[in-house]
Motif scaffolding. Structure first.
Motif, PDB file in Angstrom:
ATOM      1  N   UNK A  98     -58.738 -24.623 -19.225  1.00  0.00           N
ATOM      2  CA  UNK A  98     -59.614 -25.767 -18.947  1.00  0.00           C
ATOM      3  C   UNK A  98     -60.547 -25.484 -17.779  1.00  0.00           C
ATOM      4  N   UNK A  99     -60.047 -24.792 -16.777  1.00  0.00           N
ATOM      5  CA  UNK A  99     -60.906 -24.478 -15.623  1.00  0.00           C
ATOM      6  C   UNK A  99     -62.074 -23.606 -16.072  1.00  0.00           C
TER       7      UNK A  99
ATOM      8  N   UNK B 253     -66.361 -24.378 -16.057  1.00  0.00           N
ATOM      9  CA  UNK B 253     -67.366 -23.599 -15.323  1.00  0.00           C
ATOM     10  C   UNK B 253     -68.512 -23.254 -16.266  1.00  0.00           C
ATOM     11  N   UNK B 254     -69.679 -23.780 -15.961  1.00  0.00           N
ATOM     12  CA  UNK B 254     -70.813 -23.666 -16.878  1.00  0.00           C
ATOM     13  C   UNK B 254     -71.062 -22.255 -17.364  1.00  0.00           C
TER      14      UNK B 254
ATOM     15  N   UNK C  80     -60.518 -21.618  -8.654  1.00  0.00           N
ATOM     16  CA  UNK C  80     -59.663 -22.560  -7.911  1.00  0.00           C
ATOM     17  C   UNK C  80     -60.371 -23.894  -7.736  1.00  0.00           C
ATOM     18  N   UNK C  81     -61.667 -23.848  -7.479  1.00  0.00           N
ATOM     19  CA  UNK C  81     -62.443 -25.082  -7.344  1.00  0.00           C
ATOM     20  C   UNK C  81     -62.373 -25.902  -8.626  1.00  0.00           C
ATOM     21  N   UNK C  82     -62.513 -25.219  -9.749  1.00  0.00           N
ATOM     22  CA  UNK C  82     -62.465 -25.925 -11.039  1.00  0.00           C
ATOM     23  C   UNK C  82     -61.065 -26.474 -11.307  1.00  0.00           C
ATOM     24  N   UNK C  83     -60.045 -25.747 -10.877  1.00  0.00           N
ATOM     25  CA  UNK C  83     -58.665 -26.236 -11.076  1.00  0.00           C
ATOM     26  C   UNK C  83     -58.412 -27.488 -10.240  1.00  0.00           C
TER      27      UNK C  83
END
Ligand code: NAD
Ligand code: ZN
Length: 363
Positions: free
Chosen positions: A249-250, A254-255, A313-316
């Motif tokens: 999912x992360x 991320x585009x 990590x930011x996306x998580x």
């Protein structure tokens, strides 16, 4: 095969050619006059007539409600348009709504069926591998908001599921392989016999031989149903179905990596979860290599490059399920999943760094 949900059971029929005789596999609907079949144009062109003929034999007139292809169907706008078409056509409470298509149509149609007149009978006729092994089972329905995926939805169990494996013959290769990632998920987490058969010889499955597909879909449905049965409303037990999905999912979020199919992202996510399982000492060495072998043999690319660890990590951290540490489904070994609720970010970062191809990938 029967799937039990609290208070009742429904049949999941899996086979070659079952589309033409769908009503034979559904409970009688004596008060129904019309079947409202939600399908995109591409799927309708191929499969609607076959379904409609069988419905006709059971004195159900088919009304086709057309929707956009893929994820674009899962919007509030499309949902409202469907509600209004049902209303203007005076669909009544006994008229069933059918979902004919992939998981997007299934999720959308399920929510329309759950909400029109506070709920009408719903039938799933999945035509993608992802929908047959995953989305059509379990009763989750939803549409997306601009703020996020699946934010508006409901639990609405179908009265039946009719999965015709011969429809998979026309699925584009990439869609098919994406579904195989979910198949690998069941094999690695829940079904060691399925794993053994895929490891021994994946070629009948890759050739989409109907007999092989029938067995494969049945095993996956059984695995999903067993998990869902213990956790109908998604309160914990279903978490194992998220194997590979934390990173998956992360990546989808991320585009720059959104062009990856869901299955490709999940394949990478499963290799990552295996790596984390090994690195934290919970799993024996060799688990990662076994994942890479299996996924590669199914035409997936588990060594595809990853974004920089901090971006991942930011996306998580944006994940609904993020609570300080990162929640992962890990494996003690194949067939032995467990949920680790707070994997420290440092461990995640280290495993990500080990995945980033700085010259060599996992292969
Ligand atoms: N409810 C759940 O438990 C659950 C589980 C997994 C996934 N999902 C949802 O399912 C969606 C993904 O579903 P999907 O992977 O099935 O794809 P999809 O439904 O988004 O798209 C399928 C595409 O393949 C085409 N297609 C469908 N059947 C075909 C066939 N037999 N031959 C040729 N083309 C065909 C369709 O026209 C469409 O373009 C996502 O929205 C996801 O959130 C839901
Ligand atoms: Zn998935």
């Amino acid at each position: 095969m029967s799937v039990a949900v609290p208070g009742r059971t429904y049949d999941v029929t899996i086979g070659e050619g079952v589309l033409a005789r769908a009503t034979e596999h559904l409970p009688p609907m004596p008060a129904a006059e019309r079947a409202f079949v939600i399908a995109d144009a591409a799927v309708a062109e191929r499969y609607l007539a076959t379904l409609a003929e069988g419905l006709e034999d059971a004195r159900l007139r088919t009304v086709h409600l057309s929707v956009p292809q893929g994820e674009d169907a899962k919007t509030v706008q499309v949902m409202t348009a469907l509600h209004r078409q049902l209303a203007t056509q005076e669909a009544h409470r006994s008229d069933p709504v059918f979902a004919l298509g992939g998981g997007s149509v299934g999720d959308l149609a399920g929510f329309v069926a759950a909400t029109y007149m506070r709920g009408v009978p719903f039938v799933q006729v999945p035509t993608t591998l992802t929908a047959q092994v995953d989305a059509a089972i379990g009763g989750k329905s939803a549409v997306n908001l601009p703020e996020g995926k699946n934010l508006v939805g409901a639990f609405h169990q179908p009265v039946g599921v009719v999965a015709d494996v011969s429809t998979l013959a026309t699925l584009p290769e990439r869609e098919y392989r994406s579904g195989l990632a979910e198949v690998a998920k069941y094999a690695l987490t829940l079904d060691l016999e399925l794993l053994a058969s895929l490891e021994a010889d994946p070629s009948p499955v890759l050739r989409r031989e109907p007999a092989a597909l029938e067995r494969l879909v049945a095993r996956c449905v059984r695995a999903k149903a067993s998990v869902v049965r213990g956790d109908e409303r998604d309160e914990g037990g279903r978490l194992v179905l998220n194997y590979g999905h934390t990173l998956g999912h992360a990546l989808e979020r991320l585009d720059a990596f959104a062009s990856r199919s869901h299955g490709e992202a999940v394949a990478t996510g499963m290799v990552f979860a295996a790596r984390l399982s090994e690195a934290t000492g919970r799993a024996p060495d060799g688990l990662v290599a076994r994942h890479v072998r299996l996924l590669s043999s199914l035409g997936l690319d588990p060594g595809a490059p990853l974004p920089p660890p901090e971006e991942v990590l930011g996306a998580m951290r944006m994940d609904k399920k993020y609570r300080g540490g990162v929640r992962f489904v890990l494996l003690e070994d194949v067939g032995r999943p467990f949920v680790d609720d707070g994997v420290p970010e440092d461990a995640v970062r280290a495993a990500l760094e080990a995945m980033v191809p700085t010259g060599g990938t996992d292969r």
